[in-house]
Scaffold this active site. Structure first.
Site, PDB file in Angstrom:
ATOM      1  CE  LYS A 104      13.801  15.982  29.688  1.00 17.65           C
ATOM      2  NZ  LYS A 104      13.275  16.940  30.858  1.00 17.65           N
ATOM      3  CG  ASN A 122      17.771  20.453  28.099  1.00 20.60           C
ATOM      4  OD1 ASN A 122      17.586  21.689  28.693  1.00 20.60           O
ATOM      5  ND2 ASN A 122      17.271  19.625  28.508  1.00 20.60           N
ATOM      6  CB  ALA A 142      15.678  20.508  25.304  1.00 22.44           C
ATOM      7  N   GLY A 143      12.869  22.468  26.821  1.00 23.07           N
ATOM      8  CA  GLY A 143      11.667  22.251  27.588  1.00 23.07           C
ATOM      9  C   GLY A 143      10.571  22.605  26.769  1.00 23.07           C
ATOM     10  N   GLY A 144       9.297  22.892  27.418  1.00 23.09           N
ATOM     11  CA  GLY A 144       8.169  23.598  26.337  1.00 23.09           C
ATOM     12  C   GLY A 144       8.616  24.821  25.733  1.00 23.09           C
ATOM     13  CB  SER A 198      -1.452  35.189  33.698  1.00 24.53           C
ATOM     14  OG  SER A 198      -0.099  34.687  33.201  1.00 24.53           O
ATOM     15  CE  LYS A 246       4.640  27.266  28.893  1.00 29.17           C
ATOM     16  NZ  LYS A 246       5.290  28.487  28.178  1.00 29.17           N
TER      17      LYS A 246
HETATM   18  P1  NAP Z   1       9.913  23.342  31.195  1.00 26.06           P
HETATM   19  O1  NAP Z   1       9.140  22.621  29.958  1.00 26.06           O
HETATM   20  O2  NAP Z   1       9.571  22.849  32.793  1.00 26.06           O
HETATM   21  O3  NAP Z   1      11.524  23.483  30.621  1.00 26.06           O
HETATM   22  C1  NAP Z   1      12.337  23.722  31.794  1.00 26.06           C
HETATM   23  C2  NAP Z   1      13.822  23.876  31.108  1.00 26.06           C
HETATM   24  O4  NAP Z   1      14.626  24.280  32.042  1.00 26.06           O
HETATM   25  C3  NAP Z   1      14.382  22.407  30.706  1.00 26.06           C
HETATM   26  O5  NAP Z   1      15.360  22.642  29.459  1.00 26.06           O
HETATM   27  C4  NAP Z   1      15.196  21.905  31.899  1.00 26.06           C
HETATM   28  O6  NAP Z   1      16.110  21.136  31.713  1.00 26.06           O
HETATM   29  C5  NAP Z   1      15.790  23.348  32.517  1.00 26.06           C
HETATM   30  N1  NAP Z   1      16.202  23.639  33.685  1.00 26.06           N
HETATM   31  C6  NAP Z   1      15.498  23.340  34.836  1.00 26.06           C
HETATM   32  N2  NAP Z   1      16.168  23.512  35.859  1.00 26.06           N
HETATM   33  C7  NAP Z   1      17.329  23.423  35.475  1.00 26.06           C
HETATM   34  C8  NAP Z   1      18.664  23.464  36.190  1.00 26.06           C
HETATM   35  N3  NAP Z   1      18.590  23.607  37.552  1.00 26.06           N
HETATM   36  N4  NAP Z   1      19.829  23.595  35.441  1.00 26.06           N
HETATM   37  C9  NAP Z   1      19.716  23.398  34.262  1.00 26.06           C
HETATM   38  N5  NAP Z   1      18.571  23.456  33.391  1.00 26.06           N
HETATM   39  C10 NAP Z   1      17.518  23.526  34.213  1.00 26.06           C
HETATM   40  O7  NAP Z   1       9.665  25.066  31.381  1.00 26.06           O
HETATM   41  P2  NAP Z   1       9.328  25.978  30.080  1.00 26.06           P
HETATM   42  O8  NAP Z   1       7.863  25.968  29.801  1.00 26.06           O
HETATM   43  O9  NAP Z   1      10.085  25.375  28.863  1.00 26.06           O
HETATM   44  O10 NAP Z   1       9.754  27.161  30.690  1.00 26.06           O
HETATM   45  C11 NAP Z   1      11.228  27.609  30.676  1.00 26.06           C
HETATM   46  C12 NAP Z   1      11.264  29.207  31.220  1.00 26.06           C
HETATM   47  O11 NAP Z   1      10.697  29.978  30.090  1.00 26.06           O
HETATM   48  C13 NAP Z   1      10.544  29.521  32.405  1.00 26.06           C
HETATM   49  O12 NAP Z   1      11.444  30.322  33.074  1.00 26.06           O
HETATM   50  C14 NAP Z   1       9.399  30.230  31.910  1.00 26.06           C
HETATM   51  O13 NAP Z   1       8.870  31.274  32.921  1.00 26.06           O
HETATM   52  C15 NAP Z   1       9.978  30.967  30.692  1.00 26.06           C
HETATM   53  N6  NAP Z   1       9.079  31.195  29.622  1.00 26.06           N
HETATM   54  C16 NAP Z   1       8.776  32.572  29.293  1.00 26.06           C
HETATM   55  C17 NAP Z   1       7.892  32.848  28.292  1.00 26.06           C
HETATM   56  C18 NAP Z   1       7.626  34.281  27.904  1.00 26.06           C
HETATM   57  O14 NAP Z   1       6.709  34.747  27.092  1.00 26.06           O
HETATM   58  N7  NAP Z   1       8.763  35.113  28.375  1.00 26.06           N
HETATM   59  C19 NAP Z   1       7.226  31.910  27.685  1.00 26.06           C
HETATM   60  C20 NAP Z   1       7.375  30.639  28.235  1.00 26.06           C
HETATM   61  C21 NAP Z   1       8.274  30.221  29.071  1.00 26.06           C
HETATM   62  P3  NAP Z   1      16.080  19.542  31.846  1.00 26.06           P
HETATM   63  O15 NAP Z   1      15.347  19.137  30.527  1.00 26.06           O
HETATM   64  O16 NAP Z   1      17.357  18.931  31.892  1.00 26.06           O
HETATM   65  O17 NAP Z   1      14.972  19.280  33.112  1.00 26.06           O
END
Ligand code: NAP
Length: 509
Positions: free
Chosen positions: A388, A383, A361-363, A251, A298
């Site tokens: 979640k 998820n 199911a995260g942010g 960023s 988030k």
């Molecule tokens: P977050 O809120 O921390 O959510 C993380 C998600 O990943 C949850 O569903 C979590 O499951 C799952 N997860 C994490 N570790 C895991 C594992 N070892 N096995 C299975 N599931 C796992 O993060 P977020 O903000 O949603 O971001 C998620 C991804 O999207 C990141 O890689 C981020 O860089 C990407 N992203 C990209 C953009 C873009 O513009 N391209 C924008 C936003 C985000 P649990 O609920 O079980 O913990």
């Protein structure tokens, strides 16, 4: 305006001069780290200021303070005296500054320095931690006249950086240098002007034989060109990205490049944050105007908002903060960034009744589901923590499951589009040895349209499998750019100039 000091930490004087020649245009001052020189080179330091032709700091750092000089205090003081000896009437031929630690009491050295206009930097170092009584320590640093006070302490948390900022605020009417060493303190270096620092020490990161001389130092070219350090003034608006661990982020490259092209007096920095409440105190003191929010904050930032756009309540995740008159205002640009990107990739303006699996199911997944629902898709959410998925599905009345056999079987009925929205496969995501493909049991038919929100690396194991099966696929880079353009509009009140999209790239800093 704060100055940039280039740390010269090569083994020979000649190599230091070569490096100085290469990066001179970015530096206001150079620091000769005598402790990094080969022992026989140390005896020849006296002529260095004249050869360098830039104000030079004479520093001989002890091991206890993070340096390499282990020859004993007598030898160190002798070397300093050698550096100051035979002072020239032409000040440019003398060292401009002498770094003396706060506990070093050698009046003859101080007198020699002052007589010939060498300014003394009175430095305090703690390479392990930030002292609880830092304000007292700073106030107690012995100094006189136009000495510069320096406190360089290791920050192990956001609280440590805040303590340093506050301790510095207590020390007024005196030139000072405040450095929070280490990853947490990176912005104390970039925002030296905002921390009230006289200068920032920077390194060269692209010279194979040179290692950085203090943890967290920023590359001098990056500091000068990307962060436009010399243009940061009291009026420069501060923006940044908060996340944890935030070891790498693209960023700052995106926003600083566009601020530069558009001549906007603003800087965008990485803020590694381990405590949101502490960070918001610090943000208030630094007058931060806007923030991007990334993993894992988030959802956690929402209680800190004073004002939410409706989409934050609907989505349940916030990735953009703007400081308004009443406090932080939150919005979510991931949502529109995602749907714009998906529709372009899918090549259709309408996905009504198309059957879509969302993994995660995260942010990010919450923004994705919100948009798919708005566009009328039929959605399945899977998820790791199935509850979640269930909670998110309940909000939109869609199907849900865990990342297990049953969930994978359900995908057979939701496979027009598959969206990977977990952090699995992302650089730096700790999977503790388990798979980095969240649905490795799912067999792609080759007809699915597949999108992974992860963009670093470009191809995740999940995306590679989809590609090998013949699916059309896209990673998260296009979405990243689109959501950032919406953030830019939010931060500046102006639309992102579309013709500049290809010139402004995300790239790790
Ligand atoms: P977050 O809120 O921390 O959510 C993380 C998600 O990943 C949850 O569903 C979590 O499951 C799952 N997860 C994490 N570790 C895991 C594992 N070892 N096995 C299975 N599931 C796992 O993060 P977020 O903000 O949603 O971001 C998620 C991804 O999207 C990141 O890689 C981020 O860089 C990407 N992203 C990209 C953009 C873009 O513009 N391209 C924008 C936003 C985000 P649990 O609920 O079980 O913990």
């Amino acid at each position: 305006m704060a100055k940039i000091c280039l740390c010269l930490s090569a083994k020979t004087l000649e190599r230091n001069l070569e490096i100085l020649g290469k990066y001179r245009k970015y530096a206001d001052i150079a620091e000769l780290r005598v402790d990094c020189l080969d022992p026989n080179e140390r005896l020849m330091i006296r002529r260095f200021p004249e050869l360098a032709d830039i104000p030079v700091i004479l520093t001989i750092r002890r091991v206890v303070d993070g340096g390499f000089f282990d020859g004993g205090e007598g030898a160190r003081i002798n070397l300093m005296a050698r550096g100051l000896a035979y002072a020239d009437a032409d000040k440019r031929r003398n060292f401009a500054y002498l770094d003396l630690e706060n506990d070093l009491d050698v009046p003859s050295l101080e007198e020699a320095a002052r007589t010939f206009g060498t300014r003394i930097i009175r430095s305090y170092h703690n390479i392990e931690t930030t002292d609880a009584d830092l304000p007292f320590i700073i106030r107690s640093i012995p100094h006189s006249g136009n000495d510069i006070i320096k406190a360089s302490v290791k920050a192990n948390s956001t609280r440590d950086v805040l303590s340093l900022l506050r301790a510095g605020r207590e020390c007024t009417g005196q030139d000072k240098i405040l450095i929070a060493m280490g990853h947490y303190g990176i912005y104390s270096r970039i925002l030296a002007e905002k921390f009230g620092s006289f200068m920032n020490y920077s390194a060269v990161l692209n010279e194979p034989d040179i290692s950085i001389s203090a943890p967290g130092q920023v590359d001098i070219k990056e500091l000068a060109e990307l962060y436009r350090f010399h243009k940061i003034t009291a009026n420069t608006k501060v923006y940044g990205v908060i996340g944890h661990p935030l070891k790498s982020t693209g960023s700052p490259r995106f926003f600083n490049t566009i601020f530069n092209i558009e001549s906007i007096n603003a800087v965008y920095v990485p803020f590694p944050v381990d405590s949101l409440s502490t960070f918001f105190e610090l943000a208030q003191e630094l007058k931060v105007c806007g923030l991007s929010v990334t993993v894992p904050y988030k959802e956690a930032v929402i209680p800190f908002l004073n004002n939410h756009h409706l989409d934050i309540i609907d989505i349940g995740a916030c990735n953009t903060l703007l400081m308004g008159l009443q406090g932080w205002e939150g919005t979510n640009t991931d949502a529109r960034g995602f749907s714009d990107s998906l529709l372009k990739f899918y090549g259709k303006s309408n996905i009504k009744k198309h059957r879509v699996t969302v993994i995660g199911a995260g942010g990010a997944a919450q923004a994705v589901v919100h948009e798919l629902h708005r566009l009328g898709a039929k959605i399945l959410i899977l998820n790791r923590s199935a509850y979640k998925a269930r909670d998110l599905a309940a909000r939109y009345k869609c199907k849900w499951g865990g990342l297990d056999n049953r969930g994978i079987e359900m995908m057979d009925k939701f496979h027009d589009i598959i969206i990977q929205a977990t952090s699995l496969g992302m650089d730096g995501c700790d999977t503790a040895g388990s798979s980095t493909d969240p649905v490795e049991m799912y067999r792609f038919s080759g007809k699915e349209e597949v999108m992974d929100l992860v963009y670093n690396p470009e191809m995740t194991p999940f995306l590679k499998r989809a590609a090998n099966a013949g699916c059309r696929y896209q990673n998260g880079y296009d979405m990243l750019i689109r959501q950032a353009c919406y953030q830019y509009a939010r931060f500046t009140g102006k639309d992102f100039p579309e013709h500049l999209t290809s010139r402004v790239q995300f790239g790790n800093t």
